[in-house]
Scaffold this motif. Sequence first.
Motif, PDB file in Angstrom:
ATOM      1  N   GLN A  95     -45.249  24.862 -17.172  1.00 46.64           N
ATOM      2  CA  GLN A  95     -44.495  23.298 -16.179  1.00 46.64           C
ATOM      3  C   GLN A  95     -43.702  22.601 -17.262  1.00 46.64           C
ATOM      4  O   GLN A  95     -44.834  21.660 -17.609  1.00 46.64           O
ATOM      5  CB  GLN A  95     -45.375  22.917 -15.732  1.00 46.64           C
ATOM      6  N   VAL A  96     -42.405  22.193 -18.137  1.00 50.31           N
ATOM      7  CA  VAL A  96     -41.929  21.237 -18.897  1.00 50.31           C
ATOM      8  C   VAL A  96     -40.560  21.455 -18.363  1.00 50.31           C
ATOM      9  O   VAL A  96     -39.911  22.457 -17.823  1.00 50.31           O
ATOM     10  CB  VAL A  96     -42.139  22.526 -20.662  1.00 50.31           C
ATOM     11  N   LEU A  97     -40.316  19.795 -18.911  1.00 55.53           N
ATOM     12  CA  LEU A  97     -39.155  19.655 -18.624  1.00 55.53           C
ATOM     13  C   LEU A  97     -37.707  18.806 -20.308  1.00 55.53           C
ATOM     14  O   LEU A  97     -38.712  18.965 -21.213  1.00 55.53           O
ATOM     15  CB  LEU A  97     -38.868  18.451 -18.193  1.00 55.53           C
ATOM     16  N   ALA A  98     -36.550  19.384 -20.567  1.00 47.49           N
ATOM     17  CA  ALA A  98     -36.238  19.205 -21.978  1.00 47.49           C
ATOM     18  C   ALA A  98     -36.141  17.531 -21.361  1.00 47.49           C
ATOM     19  O   ALA A  98     -35.669  17.283 -20.363  1.00 47.49           O
ATOM     20  CB  ALA A  98     -34.888  19.683 -21.807  1.00 47.49           C
ATOM     21  N   TYR A  99     -35.451  16.928 -22.612  1.00 48.26           N
ATOM     22  CA  TYR A  99     -35.594  15.119 -22.955  1.00 48.26           C
ATOM     23  C   TYR A  99     -34.629  15.039 -23.855  1.00 48.26           C
ATOM     24  O   TYR A  99     -35.515  15.144 -25.019  1.00 48.26           O
ATOM     25  CB  TYR A  99     -37.046  14.887 -22.381  1.00 48.26           C
ATOM     26  N   THR A 100     -33.270  14.771 -24.178  1.00 47.85           N
ATOM     27  CA  THR A 100     -32.497  15.193 -25.252  1.00 47.85           C
ATOM     28  C   THR A 100     -31.611  14.230 -24.848  1.00 47.85           C
ATOM     29  O   THR A 100     -31.735  13.360 -23.866  1.00 47.85           O
ATOM     30  CB  THR A 100     -31.877  15.980 -25.186  1.00 47.85           C
ATOM     31  N   GLY A 101     -30.843  13.653 -25.999  1.00 47.69           N
ATOM     32  CA  GLY A 101     -29.851  12.671 -25.562  1.00 47.69           C
ATOM     33  C   GLY A 101     -28.655  13.221 -24.715  1.00 47.69           C
ATOM     34  O   GLY A 101     -27.198  12.126 -24.315  1.00 47.69           O
ATOM     35  N   ARG A 102     -28.743  14.525 -25.178  1.00 45.66           N
ATOM     36  CA  ARG A 102     -27.201  15.307 -24.015  1.00 45.66           C
ATOM     37  C   ARG A 102     -28.304  15.183 -22.605  1.00 45.66           C
ATOM     38  O   ARG A 102     -27.737  15.649 -21.472  1.00 45.66           O
ATOM     39  CB  ARG A 102     -27.381  16.378 -23.850  1.00 45.66           C
ATOM     40  N   THR A 103     -29.299  14.941 -21.761  1.00 51.36           N
ATOM     41  CA  THR A 103     -30.360  14.880 -20.636  1.00 51.36           C
ATOM     42  C   THR A 103     -29.527  13.685 -19.286  1.00 51.36           C
ATOM     43  O   THR A 103     -29.034  12.462 -19.987  1.00 51.36           O
ATOM     44  CB  THR A 103     -31.466  15.147 -20.351  1.00 51.36           C
ATOM     45  N   ASP A 104     -29.365  13.606 -18.151  1.00 51.84           N
ATOM     46  CA  ASP A 104     -28.452  12.864 -18.023  1.00 51.84           C
ATOM     47  C   ASP A 104     -29.464  11.511 -17.517  1.00 51.84           C
ATOM     48  O   ASP A 104     -30.512  11.937 -17.138  1.00 51.84           O
ATOM     49  CB  ASP A 104     -27.751  13.969 -16.240  1.00 51.84           C
ATOM     50  N   PRO A 105     -29.287  10.573 -17.392  1.00 47.08           N
ATOM     51  CA  PRO A 105     -30.030   9.447 -17.285  1.00 47.08           C
ATOM     52  C   PRO A 105     -30.801   8.944 -16.432  1.00 47.08           C
ATOM     53  O   PRO A 105     -32.065   8.859 -16.503  1.00 47.08           O
ATOM     54  CB  PRO A 105     -28.945   8.049 -16.983  1.00 47.08           C
ATOM     55  N   ALA A 106     -30.751   9.642 -15.300  1.00 46.36           N
ATOM     56  CA  ALA A 106     -31.136   9.734 -13.853  1.00 46.36           C
ATOM     57  C   ALA A 106     -32.350  10.698 -14.150  1.00 46.36           C
ATOM     58  O   ALA A 106     -33.734  10.882 -13.633  1.00 46.36           O
ATOM     59  CB  ALA A 106     -30.390  10.091 -12.429  1.00 46.36           C
ATOM     60  N   GLU A 107     -32.475  12.000 -15.077  1.00 48.25           N
ATOM     61  CA  GLU A 107     -33.006  13.228 -15.359  1.00 48.25           C
ATOM     62  C   GLU A 107     -33.500  12.623 -16.102  1.00 48.25           C
ATOM     63  O   GLU A 107     -35.368  12.811 -16.066  1.00 48.25           O
ATOM     64  CB  GLU A 107     -32.159  14.660 -15.050  1.00 48.25           C
ATOM     65  N   ARG A 108     -33.157  11.750 -17.033  1.00 46.44           N
ATOM     66  CA  ARG A 108     -34.106  10.929 -18.149  1.00 46.44           C
ATOM     67  C   ARG A 108     -35.588  10.672 -17.542  1.00 46.44           C
ATOM     68  O   ARG A 108     -36.952  10.755 -17.234  1.00 46.44           O
ATOM     69  CB  ARG A 108     -33.465  10.298 -19.088  1.00 46.44           C
ATOM     70  N   GLU A 109     -34.984   9.722 -16.789  1.00 46.33           N
ATOM     71  CA  GLU A 109     -36.234   8.717 -15.387  1.00 46.33           C
ATOM     72  C   GLU A 109     -37.001   9.598 -14.864  1.00 46.33           C
ATOM     73  O   GLU A 109     -38.376   9.461 -14.273  1.00 46.33           O
ATOM     74  CB  GLU A 109     -35.402   7.673 -14.771  1.00 46.33           C
ATOM     75  N   SER A 110     -37.097  10.272 -14.069  1.00 46.12           N
ATOM     76  CA  SER A 110     -37.649  11.914 -13.646  1.00 46.12           C
ATOM     77  C   SER A 110     -38.227  12.531 -14.428  1.00 46.12           C
ATOM     78  O   SER A 110     -39.121  12.348 -14.227  1.00 46.12           O
ATOM     79  CB  SER A 110     -36.449  12.525 -12.984  1.00 46.12           C
ATOM     80  N   ALA A 111     -38.174  12.798 -15.367  1.00 43.75           N
ATOM     81  CA  ALA A 111     -39.103  13.206 -16.520  1.00 43.75           C
ATOM     82  C   ALA A 111     -39.684  12.661 -16.725  1.00 43.75           C
ATOM     83  O   ALA A 111     -41.047  12.822 -17.082  1.00 43.75           O
ATOM     84  CB  ALA A 111     -38.245  14.178 -17.636  1.00 43.75           C
TER      85      ALA A 111
ATOM     86  N   PRO B 290     -34.502  -2.757 -26.732  1.00 43.30           N
ATOM     87  CA  PRO B 290     -33.452  -1.724 -27.462  1.00 43.30           C
ATOM     88  C   PRO B 290     -33.380  -0.358 -26.211  1.00 43.30           C
ATOM     89  O   PRO B 290     -32.440   0.280 -26.642  1.00 43.30           O
ATOM     90  CB  PRO B 290     -34.538  -1.459 -29.089  1.00 43.30           C
ATOM     91  N   LEU B 291     -34.339   0.133 -25.517  1.00 41.46           N
ATOM     92  CA  LEU B 291     -34.283   1.054 -24.701  1.00 41.46           C
ATOM     93  C   LEU B 291     -34.391   0.850 -22.846  1.00 41.46           C
ATOM     94  O   LEU B 291     -35.546  -0.295 -22.980  1.00 41.46           O
ATOM     95  CB  LEU B 291     -35.014   1.764 -25.122  1.00 41.46           C
ATOM     96  N   LEU B 292     -33.332   1.479 -22.204  1.00 37.42           N
ATOM     97  CA  LEU B 292     -33.710   1.053 -20.974  1.00 37.42           C
ATOM     98  C   LEU B 292     -35.092   1.711 -20.333  1.00 37.42           C
ATOM     99  O   LEU B 292     -35.686   1.064 -19.672  1.00 37.42           O
ATOM    100  CB  LEU B 292     -32.054   2.167 -20.407  1.00 37.42           C
ATOM    101  N   ALA B 293     -35.708   2.239 -21.157  1.00 38.18           N
ATOM    102  CA  ALA B 293     -36.699   2.965 -21.015  1.00 38.18           C
ATOM    103  C   ALA B 293     -38.044   1.789 -21.008  1.00 38.18           C
ATOM    104  O   ALA B 293     -39.068   1.373 -20.365  1.00 38.18           O
ATOM    105  CB  ALA B 293     -36.939   4.402 -21.707  1.00 38.18           C
ATOM    106  N   LEU B 294     -38.008   1.894 -22.466  1.00 39.56           N
ATOM    107  CA  LEU B 294     -38.868   0.905 -22.708  1.00 39.56           C
ATOM    108  C   LEU B 294     -38.789  -0.620 -21.424  1.00 39.56           C
ATOM    109  O   LEU B 294     -39.703  -1.291 -21.057  1.00 39.56           O
ATOM    110  CB  LEU B 294     -38.480   0.088 -23.842  1.00 39.56           C
ATOM    111  N   MET B 295     -37.328  -1.413 -21.172  1.00 39.27           N
ATOM    112  CA  MET B 295     -37.429  -2.444 -20.058  1.00 39.27           C
ATOM    113  C   MET B 295     -37.263  -2.337 -18.712  1.00 39.27           C
ATOM    114  O   MET B 295     -38.187  -3.025 -18.572  1.00 39.27           O
ATOM    115  CB  MET B 295     -35.844  -1.985 -19.516  1.00 39.27           C
ATOM    116  N   ARG B 296     -37.963  -0.466 -18.252  1.00 38.72           N
ATOM    117  CA  ARG B 296     -38.086  -0.378 -17.079  1.00 38.72           C
ATOM    118  C   ARG B 296     -40.024   0.089 -17.038  1.00 38.72           C
ATOM    119  O   ARG B 296     -40.638  -0.618 -16.164  1.00 38.72           O
ATOM    120  CB  ARG B 296     -37.962   1.398 -16.747  1.00 38.72           C
ATOM    121  N   ASP B 297     -40.229  -0.071 -17.916  1.00 34.01           N
ATOM    122  CA  ASP B 297     -41.802   0.649 -18.278  1.00 34.01           C
ATOM    123  C   ASP B 297     -42.562  -1.372 -18.859  1.00 34.01           C
ATOM    124  O   ASP B 297     -43.200  -1.999 -17.743  1.00 34.01           O
ATOM    125  CB  ASP B 297     -42.340   0.574 -19.756  1.00 34.01           C
ATOM    126  N   GLN B 298     -41.548  -2.014 -18.867  1.00 37.63           N
ATOM    127  CA  GLN B 298     -41.382  -3.679 -18.855  1.00 37.63           C
ATOM    128  C   GLN B 298     -41.373  -4.433 -18.075  1.00 37.63           C
ATOM    129  O   GLN B 298     -42.881  -5.903 -17.770  1.00 37.63           O
ATOM    130  CB  GLN B 298     -40.790  -4.577 -20.747  1.00 37.63           C
TER     131      GLN B 298
END
Length: 704
Positions: free
Chosen positions: A274-290, A78-86
């Motif tokens: 040292q923290v980062l925000a991760y939301t539906g508004r976060t750019d996909p590339a920034e999500r991957e980096s986070a 269901p998710l790009l993040a899940l695909m990357r890990d798999q």
Amino acid sequence: MVDTTTLHDQAAVILRTLVGREDAEFHDGQFEAIEALVDGGRRALVVQRTGWGKSAVYFVASLLLRARGAGPTLIVSPLLALMRDQVAAAARAGVRAEAINSANQTDWQEITDKLDNNSVDVLLVSPERLNNPAFRERHLPELIRRTGLLVIDEAHCISDWGHDFRPDYRRLRDLITQLPAGVPVLATTATANSRVVSDVEEQLGTDGTEVFTLRGKLARESLRLGVLRLPSPRSRLAWLLTHLDDLPGSGIIYALTVSAAEDTAHLLRANGHQVLAYTGRTDPAERESAEAALKNNEVKALIATSALGMGFDKPDLGFVVHLGAPSSPVAYYQQVGRAGRGTPNADVLLLPGTEDREIWEYFATSSMPSEEKATRVLAALQPGAVLSTPALEARVNLKRTPLELLLKVLDVDGAVRKVQGGWESTGAQWVYDSERYGRIATARIAEQKSMLDYENTSRCRMEYLAAALDDPTAAPCGRCDTCAGAWFSDEVAHDASDSAQKALSRVGVELDPRGQWPSGMDKLSVPVKGRIPAGQANAEGRALARLTDLGWGSRLRELLADTVGDQPLGPQAIEACVSVLAQWGWETRPVAVVSVPSRRRPLLVKSLAESLAKVGRIPYLGALQTPHGWPTGAPGGNSAFRLAAVWGRFAVPEEGRDWFAANPGPVLLVDDLADSRWTITVAGKALRDAGAQDVLPFVLALKA
């Protein structure tokens, strides 16, 4: 030469390569699932806790089947993040894996060539991709013909009883019926109660095929659960400031809204964390980096919404903290299951808020169609006509996201079909299943009550969560704050409390101007299209806060609630608004204040406009006129209908035109609430058309 090694021996060799340990052995149930797929060609459902090793089952089975000459495994994920890990996990096991998704369209042809050359062992696709017309017509038939194993990951998404139902998953039942005879099917999930299990079994067991279901113990022995009640958002933030560094390793802090996640991340960073925000508004590339930063322990935590959920895999994640509770124990279990997968201990702490129920209600959207909305969509899709989603928006008055969700439901039910260029009616009769949808709505309410019961239970918390998922082995864990006592301090440092209060008192949110007219306005007799001309558009504006913000958001929700009568704005809110104007930093100071006419809150809007004019020592020219009557329609709906409802409704009196001609400069346009932003846009256009040099919108609250 005949291979005399047993299936178990062959599978164990692959498992040890996968995990990188020569002493690795199967967990209870893993080999049984592999055997059912490889030797039995069965349809199997595996319900096991996160970290149990569900991916090992399908990777090992894939290589065993490939060795027997089977085609590639198709994994629906269901998710790009899940695909990357798999894909990464597959590579470690020597499995040649590829993914086809919206983020790598330039690679599709190369991947197709690899499939043609039989050099792909596993292909991952999203359920949405399976219904993409081009993919469905050009690639899917051949892929189905060659598939050696079908895997449905996060299978609870199939069930509309589940906490994360996705209509596209419902389409997999048809996919299963198209598979060649004897192709095994595996569905996996960690979050399914008995009702969801039965629903998934029904989808897998087409044509009466028996489903092999393997349910394991769901309790996580590594997790230490606790609930800490604190009286206010200020105290919860102050607790985080005081104790974040006490939490083990790195982890995730979940918030209920995007604004809360972003505000919390800002506060913690401002105080040296040292923290980062991760939301539906976060750019996909920034999500991957986070995600990478958290996996590499480069940050203490990600401050996340539910956007960080299924698929994120960090075995040594040390803690999960919730600022506010999810709306069901099942959803909560799914999120806390990110922690402690590969470590003996991980801390899980819930900091519920008094506003949680209000936020659940505020964001309550049903994945089920309403009969009235579905009827409107089906009426708009006349047989033989193809309409794009934007074109449908201009006909049915539904916002894009709920419209797309409704179309998916109708598609799965066979009433509409996605084709090149948009959607078309199939002509099939569609009957609204009111009984089922009513029962699901009732179940959602019961889940919310169950979450409140979890917060207040005197039982073992892990036992409660396991029981909520109908785990028959649910038993006291001996570790949670109920079993072993509180392991966390409720003390808050004084300076942390001060910092939290300053963060919650922070005011000022940018109000972006609309730049584009909605599509299809000619269908609603509004003669506009394309970009809004520079001479009619607003400048960037400001709001005191979003309704979803941690600080002023809660106060504004109370102030603007339907149950609160109209009254002048209080001095504290006026002072906060003045602070926003003081830090605005406009190039040219406004020369006048004008307000948007209000039916519901005329006293409030007028008092705000008059107060800002008085503080700024500029004239208040009053409210715009409504010579053709008030805007039509109810709140809500999509952009096209919202614009049509306010189009041509606002006007500037003739004396106002003379005033603007004699006093060139920007005008401060004041209103109480901005949702779609079309009211403030059309009001601003009226001022620009009357000669105002520029329009600076200011509203008390943004809806989101």
